[in-house]
Design a protein around this motif. Structure first.
Motif, short mmCIF file in Angstrom:
data_model
loop_
_atom_site.label_atom_id
_atom_site.label_comp_id
_atom_site.label_asym_id
_atom_site.label_seq_id
_atom_site.Cartn_x
_atom_site.Cartn_y
_atom_site.Cartn_z
N VAL A 48 0.98 -0.97 0.12
CA VAL A 48 -0.28 -0.09 -0.10
C VAL A 48 1.04 1.30 0.06
O VAL A 48 1.98 1.33 0.80
CB VAL A 48 -0.97 -0.01 1.13
N ILE A 49 0.46 2.06 -1.19
CA ILE A 49 1.42 3.60 -1.00
C ILE A 49 0.45 4.53 -0.64
O ILE A 49 -0.89 4.48 -1.02
CB ILE A 49 2.29 3.76 -2.11
N ALA A 91 -5.83 1.50 8.82
CA ALA A 91 -6.72 0.47 9.17
C ALA A 91 -7.05 -0.03 7.66
O ALA A 91 -7.21 -1.41 7.38
CB ALA A 91 -8.21 1.28 9.56
N PHE A 92 -7.17 0.72 6.55
CA PHE A 92 -6.91 0.47 5.10
C PHE A 92 -6.12 -0.73 4.96
O PHE A 92 -6.41 -1.62 4.08
CB PHE A 92 -6.83 1.66 4.37
N LEU A 97 -3.80 -5.55 3.29
CA LEU A 97 -2.73 -6.43 3.54
C LEU A 97 -2.74 -7.89 4.18
O LEU A 97 -1.66 -8.67 4.37
CB LEU A 97 -1.33 -5.59 3.87
N GLY A 98 -3.83 -7.93 5.23
CA GLY A 98 -3.93 -8.69 5.94
C GLY A 98 -2.92 -8.60 7.16
O GLY A 98 -2.37 -9.56 7.68
N GLY A 99 -2.74 -7.36 7.40
CA GLY A 99 -1.75 -7.00 8.43
C GLY A 99 -0.47 -6.35 7.87
O GLY A 99 0.07 -7.10 6.87
N VAL A 100 -0.11 -5.16 8.16
CA VAL A 100 1.23 -4.58 7.93
C VAL A 100 2.29 -5.25 8.69
O VAL A 100 2.54 -4.95 9.96
CB VAL A 100 1.33 -3.10 8.18
#
Length: 264
Positions: A48-49, A91-92, A97-100
């Protein structure tokens, strides 16, 4: 033979294979954009960017997907000066990502002005984006990683100006020195729940925005001071970020790694 004055782009080595990555201020041709590309080349499973420029963000996501052939790249608008937007971004990212696994805090703002002529508003703007923004992202990501209980990594973008003096950069230098101190202190707290926090401190890194905005004589002077007689390429800074994000730096936390080779 490798030429330090004319570096060739280094192919990825899967340093962060299988990891998910969130990068702020990653739309465009600067360090953040290079870190996003490099993250995928180093085996990231999803990315995610974020950025504040909607058009540039959409374009960057499309380019990353086309360049890498991966669909699991998402973009999310975020102003790191806004706590609600920071929480929404994380949150997004957690959902997509199923967790960062890895957060790279790249958002920062720099201008040039002598302190004697600077208004409070000019000082505040740089501090808000560069220091407070990094703090907000780090604080909320620490909370999420602690609750999830699976560890993680945070990499902050500092600057050698956190150590070194330069005219017209009092606000930026103060902000980046703050990022360094934040990194060290937060790392001690985060170690308790298996999260590492480090920072990279670039000197002069050449990207289109800098080349367009900075006076040519100043750039030449700064580059001449470097041991290799040149600025770093943005991907060379991104390489250090990937190292800090990877398990190769498993015993590093609270450290600031400089990409400068300046001797004076």
């Amino acid at each position: 033979m490798y030429d330090v004055k004319n570096p060739q782009y280094v192919e990825g080595k899967n340093l962060i294979a299988g990891k998910s990555v969130l990068i702020t201020a990653a739309a465009g041709a600067g360090i953040g954009g290079s870190a996003a590309k490099r993250a995928i080349e180093e085996g990231a499973r999803a990315l995610v960017i974020s950025d504040v420029h909607e058009g540039r963000l959409e374009k960057s996501v499309a380019e990353l997907k086309e360049l890498t052939g991966k669909d699991n790249v998402w973009g999310k608008l975020c102003n790191v000066c806004d706590e609600d937007e920071v929480q929404a971004l994380i949150a997004f990212s957690e959902e997509k990502l199923g967790g960062v696994d890895i957060l790279i805090n790249n958002a920062g703002l720099g201008t040039s002005k002598e302190l004697i002529d600077m208004e409070d508003s000019e000082w505040d703007k740089v501090i808000q984006v560069t220091l407070y923004g990094t703090m907000r992202m780090t604080r909320h990501m620490m909370r999420v990683m602690k609750e999830r209980g699976e560890g993680g990594v945070i990499v902050n973008n500092a600057s050698v100006l956190g150590w070194r003096a330069q005219k017209e950069q009092a606000h930026y230098a103060a902000a980046k020195a703050g990022v360094m101190a934040l990194t060290r202190c937060a790392a001690l707290e985060a170690a308790e729940f298996n999260v590492r926090i480090n920072a990279v401190a670039p000197s002069i890194a050449m990207h289109p925005m800098l080349r367009k905005s900075a006076p040519a004589d100043l750039l030449a002077e700064l580059e001449a001071k470097e041991a290799f007689g040149r600025a770093a390429e943005v991907w060379e800074v991104a390489n250090v970020m990937m190292f800090l994000a990877s398990d190769y730096s498993s015993y590093l936390t609270g450290e600031i790694i400089s990409t400068s080779s300046q001797r004076a």
